[in-house]
Design a protein around this motif. Structure first.
Motif, short mmCIF file in Angstrom:
data_model
loop_
_atom_site.label_atom_id
_atom_site.label_comp_id
_atom_site.label_asym_id
_atom_site.label_seq_id
_atom_site.Cartn_x
_atom_site.Cartn_y
_atom_site.Cartn_z
N GLY A 231 -8.56 4.61 2.15
CA GLY A 231 -8.93 5.58 3.10
C GLY A 231 -8.19 5.37 4.29
N SER A 232 -7.40 4.41 4.23
CA SER A 232 -6.63 4.17 5.60
C SER A 232 -5.16 4.96 5.67
CB SER A 232 -6.36 2.54 5.61
OG SER A 232 -5.44 2.05 4.77
N SER A 233 -4.54 4.73 6.79
CA SER A 233 -3.14 5.26 6.80
C SER A 233 -2.28 4.49 5.96
CB SER A 233 -2.85 5.28 8.49
OG SER A 233 -2.78 3.95 8.87
N LEU A 234 -2.46 3.12 6.07
CA LEU A 234 -1.30 2.59 5.36
C LEU A 234 -1.77 2.83 3.47
CD1 LEU A 234 -1.19 -1.02 6.59
CD2 LEU A 234 0.64 0.71 6.60
N GLY A 235 -2.86 2.86 3.23
CA GLY A 235 -3.45 3.22 1.74
C GLY A 235 -2.48 4.49 1.49
N ARG A 236 -2.92 5.57 2.41
CA ARG A 236 -2.30 6.84 1.91
C ARG A 236 -0.56 6.88 2.10
NH1 ARG A 236 -6.66 8.60 5.27
NH2 ARG A 236 -5.09 8.50 7.02
N GLY A 237 -0.35 6.01 2.87
CA GLY A 237 1.11 5.74 2.86
C GLY A 237 1.76 5.07 1.75
N GLY A 238 0.97 4.56 1.11
CA GLY A 238 1.46 3.86 -0.22
C GLY A 238 1.43 2.51 -0.41
N MET A 239 1.06 1.59 0.63
CA MET A 239 1.19 0.17 0.47
C MET A 239 0.11 -0.35 -0.28
SD MET A 239 2.86 -2.70 1.04
CE MET A 239 3.84 -1.94 2.39
N LEU A 240 -1.06 0.47 -0.51
CA LEU A 240 -2.12 -0.03 -1.48
C LEU A 240 -1.77 0.10 -2.81
CD1 LEU A 240 -4.85 -1.09 -1.92
CD2 LEU A 240 -5.85 1.36 -1.66
N THR A 241 -0.81 1.06 -3.24
CA THR A 241 -0.43 1.37 -4.55
C THR A 241 0.72 0.30 -4.86
OG1 THR A 241 1.54 2.74 -3.90
CG2 THR A 241 -0.70 3.88 -4.41
N LYS A 242 1.30 -0.29 -3.96
CA LYS A 242 2.34 -1.43 -4.19
C LYS A 242 1.37 -2.89 -4.37
CE LYS A 242 5.73 0.96 -1.45
NZ LYS A 242 5.39 2.15 -1.76
N ILE A 243 0.59 -2.71 -3.88
CA ILE A 243 -0.41 -4.05 -4.00
C ILE A 243 -1.05 -4.05 -5.31
CG2 ILE A 243 -2.21 -5.41 -3.02
CD1 ILE A 243 0.39 -5.54 -1.30
N LEU A 244 -1.45 -2.91 -5.59
CA LEU A 244 -2.05 -2.69 -6.95
C LEU A 244 -1.03 -2.68 -8.16
CD1 LEU A 244 -4.64 0.17 -6.10
CD2 LEU A 244 -5.09 -2.33 -6.19
N ALA A 245 0.17 -2.40 -7.90
CA ALA A 245 1.25 -2.54 -8.93
C ALA A 245 1.72 -3.76 -9.05
CB ALA A 245 2.18 -1.68 -8.31
N ALA A 246 1.58 -4.69 -7.92
CA ALA A 246 1.90 -6.18 -8.11
C ALA A 246 0.88 -6.81 -8.96
CB ALA A 246 1.92 -6.72 -6.84
N LYS A 247 -0.28 -6.37 -8.88
CA LYS A 247 -1.50 -6.84 -9.52
C LYS A 247 -1.35 -6.50 -10.97
CE LYS A 247 -6.66 -6.79 -9.15
NZ LYS A 247 -7.64 -6.17 -8.56
N ARG A 248 -1.21 -5.53 -11.44
CA ARG A 248 -0.88 -4.99 -12.58
C ARG A 248 0.42 -5.59 -13.20
NH1 ARG A 248 -1.73 -1.19 -16.47
NH2 ARG A 248 -3.26 -0.14 -15.18
N ALA A 249 1.51 -5.87 -12.47
CA ALA A 249 2.55 -6.36 -13.02
C ALA A 249 2.45 -8.05 -13.35
CB ALA A 249 3.70 -6.42 -12.03
N ALA A 250 1.27 -8.50 -12.54
CA ALA A 250 1.16 -10.09 -12.78
C ALA A 250 0.48 -10.13 -13.86
CB ALA A 250 0.30 -10.50 -11.67
N GLY A 251 -0.07 -9.19 -14.59
CA GLY A 251 -0.66 -9.18 -15.89
C GLY A 251 0.01 -9.47 -17.27
N SER A 252 1.41 -9.50 -16.92
CA SER A 252 2.35 -9.73 -17.84
C SER A 252 3.34 -10.85 -17.43
CB SER A 252 3.02 -8.57 -18.51
OG SER A 252 4.01 -8.19 -17.55
N GLY A 253 2.90 -11.40 -16.15
CA GLY A 253 3.52 -12.71 -15.85
C GLY A 253 4.79 -12.59 -14.95
N ALA A 254 4.87 -11.03 -14.36
CA ALA A 254 6.00 -10.74 -13.40
C ALA A 254 5.49 -10.93 -11.97
CB ALA A 254 6.35 -9.18 -13.82
N SER A 255 6.27 -11.34 -11.05
CA SER A 255 6.09 -11.64 -9.70
C SER A 255 6.74 -10.28 -9.24
CB SER A 255 6.55 -12.75 -9.17
OG SER A 255 5.83 -13.95 -9.53
N THR A 256 6.14 -10.03 -7.74
CA THR A 256 6.52 -8.61 -7.23
C THR A 256 6.93 -9.03 -5.89
OG1 THR A 256 5.10 -7.40 -8.58
CG2 THR A 256 5.96 -6.46 -6.44
#
Length: 394
Positions: A231-256
């Motif tokens: 619900g934050s301005s940063l979340g709407r601006g896309g930083m949250l999606t990047k943090i969640l993408a890093a979390k997903r990428a880490a599932g296969s051993g990839a750093s972000t």
């Protein structure tokens, strides 16, 4: 969605390299660039910026005598399509957005082809939808094609196939697509280039005391709080999606790495081990391909709800899910579909391939395997989800 990892106690997990070592050792890299960077303030594609990234990609291929394989995940098709169609305002109707994407994809592919060709590199356009990755055969076909292109020294340029997607099959954003591609090809590193310097401890536009987070652990819940939540301005601006993408990428051993796309020689400096922006290190080794496919499902057919005893068996002992531990079934799914395993509080603790359809699963709740034949008229597997076909949340 959270990155998922198998929890079997008998299966040792390989130690991840230090963050800087991870950058230096990265040989297969996925680079994602967003619309704010690819487009010239919304006026179509930024030729100079794309040319600069392509120059860096070419230099990376042979820098320091090390062969690297590179994939671009690029936004920008709709913005380019709007320019070509003479539209000044982004349309709301889905068919108009799809039309703009269809027109813009021509320009996006042409631009990358031209700029990569100037650097002596071949390119290939690859358009994906979630349906391509949800189906096991199509998933493997996409993986095989991408790995073949990399082996041939061709740079795949990937975008979501906006011409055919709808809300039910969309990845949602190209940050998520970048992470899924990193999982698909078992990349070592995901680089998300954005219009911000990285992740800050707070919104720097509101808090002058906010500082840049240089390093962190992918999947750390504190990072999502820093990104501001949905619900934050940063979340709407896309930083949250990047943090969640890093979390997903880490599932296969990839750093972000989340970095400013206009940083001079950003890709070359990262490959040299320089920490730019925010580095979110993966803490797990690469999952086997089958389990990564299960983990990568964005949409699920349904779920089973389990009791506390089953939760302990799955998380602490690495056991299969037996119907006797199930207290409920949600949705309508068939045998072989990917389903979630949830607690009674609604927390998803695992996902895997269902051995029984939803109608059968409802009959088997709280039942032991000795009763299966009486209830169903036949007895297949004793497990609802076998541990070999299941991925459990960390």
């Amino acid at each position: 969605m959270s990155a998922l990892a198998e929890r079997g106690p008998a299966e040792a997990r390989q130690a991840a390299p230090s963050p800087v070592q991870g950058l230096l050792q990265a040989r297969r890299i996925v680079v994602k660039v967003g619309s704010s960077l690819v487009t010239d303030e919304g006026r179509g594609l930024d030729e100079q910026a794309i040319g600069e990234w392509c120059r860096q990609l070419a230099a990376l291929m042979t820098a320091d005598g090390v062969r690297r394989e590179l994939i671009m995940v690029s936004s920008g098709a709709i913005a380019e399509g709007m320019k070509r169609l003479g539209w000044s305002t982004r349309p709301r109707e889905i068919h108009e957005l799809q039309a703009a994407a269809a027109v813009g994809q021509m320009g996006l592919a042409q631009m990358y082809e031209t700029k990569l060709r100037e650097q002596g590199l071949g390119s290939a356009q690859v358009l994906l939808t979630h349906a391509d990755l949800a189906d096991r055969e199509r998933y493997l076909n996409a993986r095989s094609t991408l790995l073949t292109l990399l082996r041939l020294g061709v740079v795949p340029v990937i975008n979501e196939n906006d011409t055919v997607v709808n809300d039910e099959i969309k990845f949602g954003d190209n940050d998520t697509l970048g992470a899924l591609v990193a999982n698909l090809v078992e990349a070592d590193l995901l680089v998300i280039l954005t219009d911000q310097k990285g992740l800050y401890t707070a919104d720097p536009r509101r808090d002058p005391a906010a500082t840049l987070v240089r390093e962190g652990r992918a999947g750390d819940p504190a990072l999502e709080a820093m990104a501001g939540g949905a619900g934050s301005s940063l979340g709407r601006g896309g930083m949250l999606t990047k943090i969640l993408a890093a979390k997903r990428a880490a599932g296969s051993g990839a750093s972000t790495v989340i970095a400013w796309g206009r940083e001079p020689d950003v890709l070359l400096r990262l490959a040299a081990g320089e920490v730019l922006g925010t580095l979110l290190a993966a803490q797990t080794a690469k999952q086997q391909a089958r389990k990564q496919w299960i983990a990568d499902h964005l949409q699920l057919r349904g779920a089973v709800v389990v009791d506390a005893g089953a939760v302990a068996k799955l998380r602490d002992e690495g056991k299969s899910l037996l119907p006797i531990g199930m207290v409920g079934v949600e949705g309508d799914f068939s045998r072989g579909d990917v389903i979630a395993v949830r607690t009674v509080e609604g927390e998803e603790i695992a996902r895997g391939l269902a051995n029984y359809a939803s109608a059968e699963a409802r009959m088997l709740c709280r039942r032991g395997s000795a009763e299966f034949e009486r209830l169903l008229g036949y007895a297949a597997e004793p497990e609802m989800v076998h541990r070999d076909n299941m991925v459990v949340r960390r």
